[in-house]
Design a protein around this motif. Structure first.
Motif, mmCIF file in Angstrom:
data_model
loop_
_atom_site.group_PDB
_atom_site.id
_atom_site.type_symbol
_atom_site.label_atom_id
_atom_site.label_comp_id
_atom_site.label_asym_id
_atom_site.label_seq_id
_atom_site.Cartn_x
_atom_site.Cartn_y
_atom_site.Cartn_z
ATOM 1 N N THR A 123 0.852 -1.178 0.000
ATOM 2 C CA THR A 123 0.000 0.000 0.000
ATOM 3 C C THR A 123 0.895 1.237 0.000
ATOM 4 O O THR A 123 2.127 1.116 -0.088
ATOM 5 C CB THR A 123 -0.943 -0.001 1.219
ATOM 6 O OG1 THR A 123 -1.833 1.101 1.129
ATOM 7 C CG2 THR A 123 -0.189 0.047 2.532
ATOM 8 N N ASN A 138 -4.824 3.354 5.506
ATOM 9 C CA ASN A 138 -6.028 3.991 4.975
ATOM 10 C C ASN A 138 -5.861 4.360 3.510
ATOM 11 O O ASN A 138 -6.515 5.282 3.008
ATOM 12 C CB ASN A 138 -6.371 5.241 5.794
ATOM 13 C CG ASN A 138 -6.898 4.900 7.177
ATOM 14 O OD1 ASN A 138 -7.802 4.067 7.306
ATOM 15 N ND2 ASN A 138 -6.333 5.502 8.204
ATOM 16 N N THR A 139 -4.973 3.660 2.835
ATOM 17 C CA THR A 139 -4.789 3.844 1.395
ATOM 18 C C THR A 139 -5.012 2.493 0.719
ATOM 19 O O THR A 139 -4.927 1.455 1.365
ATOM 20 C CB THR A 139 -3.373 4.351 1.088
ATOM 21 O OG1 THR A 139 -2.410 3.476 1.709
ATOM 22 C CG2 THR A 139 -3.176 5.767 1.617
ATOM 23 N N LYS A 140 -5.341 2.497 -0.545
ATOM 24 C CA LYS A 140 -5.658 1.248 -1.236
ATOM 25 C C LYS A 140 -4.531 0.241 -1.037
ATOM 26 O O LYS A 140 -3.369 0.507 -1.308
ATOM 27 C CB LYS A 140 -5.862 1.500 -2.728
ATOM 28 C CG LYS A 140 -6.300 0.254 -3.479
ATOM 29 C CD LYS A 140 -6.580 0.535 -4.945
ATOM 30 C CE LYS A 140 -7.027 -0.747 -5.638
ATOM 31 N NZ LYS A 140 -7.316 -0.524 -7.076
ATOM 32 N N SER A 152 -8.485 -3.781 -0.483
ATOM 33 C CA SER A 152 -9.369 -2.888 0.271
ATOM 34 C C SER A 152 -8.732 -1.510 0.344
ATOM 35 O O SER A 152 -7.542 -1.337 0.047
ATOM 36 C CB SER A 152 -9.612 -3.424 1.677
ATOM 37 O OG SER A 152 -8.428 -3.298 2.438
ATOM 38 N N ASN A 153 -9.508 -0.525 0.764
ATOM 39 C CA ASN A 153 -9.010 0.843 0.885
ATOM 40 C C ASN A 153 -8.507 1.165 2.284
ATOM 41 O O ASN A 153 -7.932 2.222 2.511
ATOM 42 C CB ASN A 153 -10.105 1.842 0.490
ATOM 43 C CG ASN A 153 -10.399 1.791 -1.000
ATOM 44 O OD1 ASN A 153 -9.505 1.554 -1.808
ATOM 45 N ND2 ASN A 153 -11.652 1.994 -1.362
ATOM 46 N N SER A 154 -8.751 0.262 3.217
ATOM 47 C CA SER A 154 -8.243 0.434 4.576
ATOM 48 C C SER A 154 -8.267 -0.920 5.273
ATOM 49 O O SER A 154 -8.984 -1.833 4.851
ATOM 50 C CB SER A 154 -9.076 1.451 5.369
ATOM 51 O OG SER A 154 -10.397 0.984 5.543
#
Length: 543
Positions: A123, A138-140, A152-154
């Motif tokens: 990520t 909290n990033t892809k 996921s994005n987080s």
């Protein structure tokens, strides 16, 4: 000062001093760098370390190309090929990182990669707290673990448990299926997934929906609760609890089970079922009932056990033990049923009895035959000891027809034309147009033909070797008005779809419904973590 009091005060001072020292954070130690310098202009109060930088803090080793070390703050900023290593359980790589020795927290960004023995997370930015042994992003992010890829994005990673937790949209992609959920816990060592909230599992063979479930991605075993179902091309399996083995294509369902066959227009219900998709078969018990839609009507078949086998066009339905069935204008009982879609033949086996309208039909062997082209009920065959009884609705007598074999024809689902062949006998209450009793017809012939109208006997025709007469009611004794073997079983007649179930099974059904209501009233919380998940590494070591 009293010596004792002085000793106590001094002891408290020593203890407090030791606690302060024990709680004081450890300092970051610089183990190596090719060059070290202080540049107050570029970075005040910091040591500039360049070339093969190696620092150590409380068991964690950080390496990089360049670093600024703030000794007073116990803080370091690292640049270029940064790697933070914690034992043999965690590796954190990035282009840039910051590490605070006082709070034992790390921040890594720029192509950040977190590696553990079982999984790798890629990520942009990762935060790692060594106190709680938790990493979050909290990033892809993309996680690879054996055959599984998670996106996921987080998310959060618990190092000790080797668990990834996702509370926003996450997708697990496997060569055989795709899992999607908004709340998922994934254990990278065991491959166990815990789903919560609306979640789907899509594969080439089926589609699964659940709002609380467990999936073992290594063994392809799963267990689903709460509003769950498995959907195949032609079949939908529902139940309060579903178990599924993808390798065997086997599913079992418990409590409030419903299996819908969209192609054959049928539904099977019960409180326990097993479905073998590869064999195209199912087994259902505990208040089992098969519902088939025929000619704008429904046929209900109940037995303690139901088995459905075979593909479309060659499907066989078997019902065992105390079988009962109901259709709007027809019902019956027997020991077991064997019904084939290929031959359109339904066999009523063991003490069969059929109620057609107001007529009771019995015999040793009974077959219902359908028309394969129209998919409608075509004919009835009763072999050996055929006996038809219907009550004389205007009196107390019974119309009776007895013989060796019966062959009947259906029209629009109703029995219309019947032939009784060999040793045919009749006792029939004859009435005129004013419904007045003319007499009781009692005779014997080789063959009898009966025409039904609205499920009642309309006309009777006798063929060959007719022997008998019409007797006035007062001239025929009571015992002569009934054939040998007469047994009127009106109290057993099934008059509705609910009558097919014994009382004990209805009580069991009410109990299951009540348990479901109680479960649905409880707050929906994530599934409890299984022992095999928590003890996975322990079992692995034992093996």
């Amino acid at each position: 000062m009293n010596k004792s009091l002085f000793f106590i005060c001094f002891s408290l001072f020593l203890i407090t001093s030791l606690q302060v020292k024990a709680q004081a954070p450890k300092k970051i130690i610089v183990e190596h760098s090719d060059f070290a310098d202080v540049n107050q202009t570029e970075m005040p109060d910091a040591f500039l370390l360049t070339g093969n930088v190696v620092v150590n803090h409380d068991g964690a080793v950080l390496t990089c190309n360049k670093a600024y070390y703030f000794q007073k703050e116990n803080y370091i900023k690292a640049f270029g090929n940064v790697q933070l290593v914690q034992g043999d359980t965690l590796y954190l790589n990035s282009k840039y990182a910051e590490y605070n020795g006082n709070v034992k927290k790390a921040f890594a960004t720029g192509d950040a990669v977190l590696s553990s023995p079982n999984a790798t997370l890629k990520t942009d930015t990762i935060n790692f707290d060594r106190n709680t042994q938790e990493a979050f992003y909290n990033t892809k992010g993309v996680i690879t673990n054996n055959e599984n890829t998670l996106e996921s994005n987080s998310g959060k990673y618990y190092v000790a448990e080797r668990k990834f937790q996702f509370l926003t949209a996450v997708t697990i992609t496997n060569p055989k299926y795709v899992i999607k959920s908004n709340h998922l816990d994934y254990y990278s060592n065991s491959g166990h997934s815990y789903l919560f909230g609306p979640s789907t599992i899509t594969s080439k063979n089926n589609y699964i929906y659940t709002e609380k479930g467990f999936y073992d991605t290594k063994k392809n075993l799963s267990h689903f609760l709460r509003k769950s179902y498995i959907k195949y091309d032609d079949r939908l399996i529902e139940g309060d609890s579903l178990y599924y083995d993808r390798n065997k294509e086997f599913a079992s369902a418990t409590r409030n089970v419903k299996i819908t066959d969209s192609i054959n227009k049928g539904i099977v219900k019960g409180h326990y079922a097993e479905v073998f998709q590869k064999k195209d078969s199912m087994f259902v018990t505990k208040r089992a009932v098969a519902i088939n839609f025929v000619e704008n009507d429904s046929v209900y078949i109940h037995g303690k056990k139901l088995m459905v086998t075979g593909k479309e066009g060659d499907r066989i339905i078997r019902a065992f033990n105390n079988v009962r069935f109901y259709k709007t204008d027809m019902s019956g009982k027997c020991d077991s049923i064997h019904s084939s879609t290929k031959t359109a033949l339904t066999k009523l086996i063991g003490n069969p009895i059929l109620w057609n309208g107001e007529s009771q039909i019995t015999g040793d062997i009974m077959h219902l035959i359908g028309n394969q082209k129209t998919q409608k009920l075509d004919s009835l065959k009763v072999l050996n000891n055929t006996f038809i009884i219907s009550k004389d609705t205007l009196g107390t007598g019974y119309n009776q027809i007895k013989g060796m074999n019966l062959f009947g024809k259906f029209e629009e689902g109703k029995l219309h034309d019947v032939d009784i062949i060999k040793n045919a006998e009749v006792i029939y209450y004859m009435r005129n147009d004013d419904k007045e009793l003319i007499g009781i017809n009692k005779n014997v012939s080789s063959k009898i033909n009966i025409l039904f109208d609205k499920n009642a006997i309309e006309t009777i025709t006798f063929f060959q070797q007719v022997d008998g007469d019409i007797f006035p009611e007062e001239e025929l004794d009571e015992h002569d008005r009934k054939f040998r073997g007469f047994k009127w079983r009106a109290d057993e007649r099934i008059k509705s779809k609910d009558d097919i179930f014994p009382e004990e099974e209805n009580q069991y059904n009410e109990k299951m419904i009540e348990e479901t209501k109680k479960d649905e009233a409880k707050p929906n919380v994530p599934m409890e973590i299984r022992k095999e998940t928590l003890n996975y590494d322990k079992k692995k070591k034992k093996k």
